[in-house]
Motif scaffolding. Structure first.
Motif, PDB file in Angstrom:
ATOM      1  N   ALA A 138     109.187  18.376 -92.730  1.00 50.87           N
ATOM      2  CA  ALA A 138     108.275  19.425 -92.276  1.00 50.87           C
ATOM      3  C   ALA A 138     108.470  19.723 -90.798  1.00 50.87           C
ATOM      4  O   ALA A 138     108.462  20.891 -90.378  1.00 50.87           O
ATOM      5  CB  ALA A 138     106.826  19.004 -92.544  1.00 50.87           C
ATOM      6  N   ALA A 139     108.655  18.668 -89.999  1.00 55.95           N
ATOM      7  CA  ALA A 139     108.866  18.881 -88.567  1.00 55.95           C
ATOM      8  C   ALA A 139     110.169  19.636 -88.309  1.00 55.95           C
ATOM      9  O   ALA A 139     110.223  20.561 -87.482  1.00 55.95           O
ATOM     10  CB  ALA A 139     108.877  17.545 -87.834  1.00 55.95           C
TER      11      ALA A 139
ATOM     12  N   ASP B 290     107.305  14.162 -93.753  1.00 55.51           N
ATOM     13  CA  ASP B 290     106.882  14.558 -92.404  1.00 55.51           C
ATOM     14  C   ASP B 290     108.077  14.979 -91.564  1.00 55.51           C
ATOM     15  O   ASP B 290     108.016  15.973 -90.820  1.00 55.51           O
ATOM     16  CB  ASP B 290     106.132  13.406 -91.730  1.00 55.51           C
ATOM     17  CG  ASP B 290     104.742  13.209 -92.299  1.00 55.51           C
ATOM     18  OD1 ASP B 290     104.271  14.109 -93.030  1.00 55.51           O
ATOM     19  OD2 ASP B 290     104.124  12.160 -92.032  1.00 55.51           O
ATOM     20  N   SER B 291     109.168  14.227 -91.660  1.00 52.02           N
ATOM     21  CA  SER B 291     110.369  14.588 -90.901  1.00 52.02           C
ATOM     22  C   SER B 291     110.917  15.932 -91.358  1.00 52.02           C
ATOM     23  O   SER B 291     111.335  16.767 -90.539  1.00 52.02           O
ATOM     24  CB  SER B 291     111.437  13.501 -91.062  1.00 52.02           C
ATOM     25  OG  SER B 291     110.978  12.261 -90.571  1.00 52.02           O
TER      26      SER B 291
ATOM     27  N   THR C 265     100.072  17.435 -99.377  1.00 51.62           N
ATOM     28  CA  THR C 265     100.636  17.844 -98.093  1.00 51.62           C
ATOM     29  C   THR C 265     101.900  18.670 -98.291  1.00 51.62           C
ATOM     30  O   THR C 265     102.122  19.667 -97.590  1.00 51.62           O
ATOM     31  CB  THR C 265     100.943  16.607 -97.239  1.00 51.62           C
ATOM     32  OG1 THR C 265      99.748  15.831 -97.081  1.00 51.62           O
ATOM     33  CG2 THR C 265     101.454  17.005 -95.868  1.00 51.62           C
TER      34      THR C 265
ATOM     35  N   ASP D 232     102.082  22.792 -90.009  1.00 48.34           N
ATOM     36  CA  ASP D 232     101.486  21.732 -89.192  1.00 48.34           C
ATOM     37  C   ASP D 232     100.979  20.566 -90.036  1.00 48.34           C
ATOM     38  O   ASP D 232     100.557  19.544 -89.490  1.00 48.34           O
ATOM     39  CB  ASP D 232     100.326  22.291 -88.357  1.00 48.34           C
ATOM     40  CG  ASP D 232     100.820  23.251 -87.281  1.00 48.34           C
ATOM     41  OD1 ASP D 232     101.903  23.002 -86.738  1.00 48.34           O
ATOM     42  OD2 ASP D 232     100.115  24.245 -86.998  1.00 48.34           O
TER      43      ASP D 232
ATOM     44  N   SER E 118     106.757   9.418 -97.574  1.00 52.68           N
ATOM     45  CA  SER E 118     105.837  10.146 -96.697  1.00 52.68           C
ATOM     46  C   SER E 118     106.496  10.456 -95.359  1.00 52.68           C
ATOM     47  O   SER E 118     106.381  11.573 -94.837  1.00 52.68           O
ATOM     48  CB  SER E 118     104.560   9.322 -96.490  1.00 52.68           C
ATOM     49  OG  SER E 118     103.921   9.047 -97.722  1.00 52.68           O
ATOM     50  N   GLY E 119     107.181   9.460 -94.792  1.00 53.03           N
ATOM     51  CA  GLY E 119     107.867   9.698 -93.531  1.00 53.03           C
ATOM     52  C   GLY E 119     108.965  10.743 -93.667  1.00 53.03           C
ATOM     53  O   GLY E 119     109.168  11.566 -92.759  1.00 53.03           O
TER      54      GLY E 119
ATOM     55  N   ARG F 255     100.795  17.272 -92.100  1.00 51.94           N
ATOM     56  CA  ARG F 255     101.546  16.016 -92.077  1.00 51.94           C
ATOM     57  C   ARG F 255     100.812  14.963 -92.900  1.00 51.94           C
ATOM     58  O   ARG F 255      99.572  14.958 -92.962  1.00 51.94           O
ATOM     59  CB  ARG F 255     101.717  15.501 -90.648  1.00 51.94           C
ATOM     60  CG  ARG F 255     102.522  16.402 -89.730  1.00 51.94           C
ATOM     61  CD  ARG F 255     103.986  16.454 -90.138  1.00 51.94           C
ATOM     62  NE  ARG F 255     104.771  17.223 -89.172  1.00 51.94           N
ATOM     63  CZ  ARG F 255     104.916  18.551 -89.221  1.00 51.94           C
ATOM     64  NH1 ARG F 255     104.338  19.246 -90.193  1.00 51.94           N
ATOM     65  NH2 ARG F 255     105.653  19.172 -88.316  1.00 51.94           N
ATOM     66  N   ILE F 256     101.557  14.073 -93.486  1.00 51.01           N
ATOM     67  CA  ILE F 256     100.960  12.963 -94.239  1.00 51.01           C
ATOM     68  C   ILE F 256     100.486  11.885 -93.285  1.00 51.01           C
ATOM     69  O   ILE F 256      99.430  11.278 -93.487  1.00 51.01           O
ATOM     70  CB  ILE F 256     101.979  12.395 -95.238  1.00 51.01           C
ATOM     71  CG1 ILE F 256     102.449  13.489 -96.199  1.00 51.01           C
ATOM     72  CG2 ILE F 256     101.382  11.229 -96.021  1.00 51.01           C
ATOM     73  CD1 ILE F 256     103.571  13.058 -97.118  1.00 51.01           C
ATOM     74  N   SER F 257     101.261  11.619 -92.247  1.00 52.46           N
ATOM     75  CA  SER F 257     100.923  10.624 -91.216  1.00 52.46           C
ATOM     76  C   SER F 257     100.638   9.260 -91.819  1.00 52.46           C
ATOM     77  O   SER F 257      99.632   8.605 -91.517  1.00 52.46           O
ATOM     78  CB  SER F 257      99.713  11.102 -90.392  1.00 52.46           C
ATOM     79  OG  SER F 257      99.981  12.344 -89.773  1.00 52.46           O
TER      80      SER F 257
END
Length: 419
Positions: free
Chosen positions: A194-195, A191-192, A160, A170, A187-188, A172-174
């Motif tokens: 990337a956002a 994602d943070s 990811t 867009d 992972s979180g 995300r590991i989720s």
């Protein structure tokens, strides 16, 4: 060695080390216990035999002997000095515990056979080894499963992150949130990140588009005012700067549309020769056009390509202009015989290493030898190539000069078409 196998090796080593440590501790404790029991028994028997010897002058039936020939030398010397003691030996007669003391000028000794005790300890050692092997056999698969699960989650996070680095903001590991789970925390965090990165880039793209749109209105007035100036050197300079500014604003608008994914290719079959002739003529620059030896590409001959001619012209025009602006003449446009590739080359100092490694970047023109500019031409060319499904590669010739190769994809989409 991958992380999975490192964890497996660590689990196996830890299990074996724990089994070995437990085995050594149990072995030593059991051996010391048996030796202590044998030593106490030997002393007790020796004390009783000494009382019997003192009363009767003999030791018959007491379990002790006088002047035993097999008595260990160290123990014999100790008794010779008037002391008593015990000693464990594992000699030809088997393991035994000896106890000896002086008695009426002689050596009174007791021998306790420990063959059975040592065999029991040996059997215990064997059972400990078997238990360690069984434990390792049970624990190791669990370690493999745990390591595989951790490795899979880390590979997902890495894949990811690579997608995000490649431009897929867009992605995300989720991963599910778990307390005290470091991989879930990583992972979180990805994602943070990337956002936040996506939001920042979108904000910058919106800002660029808004600025370009806002500049358009006053720029049109500036263009009109420049045309109304009386002829002269100052008016010519003003008109030239206005044209540069207009080009920059249009480039910014085009990049904002490419960034937003609003550009769509209008594909149609078109002859490659006339397209290249037209774009070279429009640039007004000296360009040497080279074609394949087997097929011509001029006057509608040769292969056709299923592509968007307007975007193809834009790509080639930007590459030719970049070659003239940042390289040296002659600038050459070479077309493969089957029309699958179009190559634009200059004979300057070549592309800088940073561009070859990371690709074109807006507002960066590389090294000083490549000249000056705002660095949007190659960025737009790469973006338009992506829109029409082509691949734009940058490189340097071995004998000097920058080479840009536009590869049109094969298949039912964009690519060469033979009538």
């Amino acid at each position: 060695m991958t992380l999975r196998w490192r964890i497996v090796a660590l689990v196996a080593a830890a299990t074996c080390a724990a089994a070995a440590a437990v085995g050594v501790l149990v072995h030593n404790a059991s051996r010391e216990r048996e030796l202590s029991r044998a030593r106490d028994a030997a002393r007790t028997t020796l004390d009783r035999a000494a009382l019997t010897y003192a009363r009767t002058g003999g030791v018959q039936g007491s379990g002790a002997v006088l002047e035993a020939p097999a008595l260990p030398g160290g123990l014999r010397r100790l008794v010779g000095k008037g002391h008593q003691g015990t000693e464990f030996v594992n000699g030809p007669g088997g393991p035994a515990m000896w106890a000896a003391r002086p008695a009426g000028g002689q050596t009174l000794s007791v021998r306790i056979d420990m063959s059975t005790s040592m065999r029991n300890i040996g059997a215990l050692d064997t059972n400990i080894i078997l238990a360690g092997l069984v434990t390792t056999t049970v624990v190791l698969p669990l370690g493999v499963l745990t390591a595989e699960r951790m490795s899979r989650r880390l590979r997902t996070a890495a894949a990811t992150a690579r997608r995000i680095a490649a431009g897929d903001l867009d992605a995300r590991i989720s991963a599910a949130t778990r307390p005290h789970d470091e991989i879930a925390e990583i992972s979180g965090a990805v994602d943070s990140m990337a956002a936040a990165l996506q939001e920042r880039l979108l904000s910058e793209q919106r800002f660029t588009a808004d600025v370009a749109h806002e500049l358009r209105t006053p720029l049109m007035g500036l263009v009109t005012a420049a045309e109304l100036l009386p002829p002269g050197q100052a008016a010519g300079y003003v008109r030239d700067r206005v044209r540069v500014l207009s080009t920059l604003v249009e480039d910014l608008l085009e990049i904002s549309r490419l960034d937003a994914g609003a550009e769509e290719a209008d594909l149609s079959p078109c002859p490659l020769g006339p397209v290249l002739d037209e774009v070279i003529a429009r640039t007004g620059l000296a360009v040497r056009l080279r074609t394949g030896e087997e097929e011509g590409v001029r006057d509608g001959e040769g292969p056709k390509v299923w592509t968007d001619p307007r975007r193809l012209e834009r790509i080639v025009a930007n590459l030719v202009a970049n070659g003239h602006r940042h390289g040296r003449e002659p600038v050459e446009v070479t077309v493969a015989a089957d029309g699958s590739t179009v190559t634009v080359r200059d004979h300057g100092s070549g592309y800088p290493d940073d561009l070859l490694e990371k690709g074109p970047q807006r507002f960066r023109t590389g090294v000083r030898e490549r000249g000056r500019g705002h660095g949007l031409g190659l960025t737009i060319a790469a973006g338009q190539a992506q829109v029409i499904g082509a691949t734009l590669e940058f490189g340097n010739a071995s004998d000097g000069g920058a080479i840009a190769t536009l590869r049109l994809p094969e298949g039912p989409g964009p690519g060469p078409i033979h009538d």
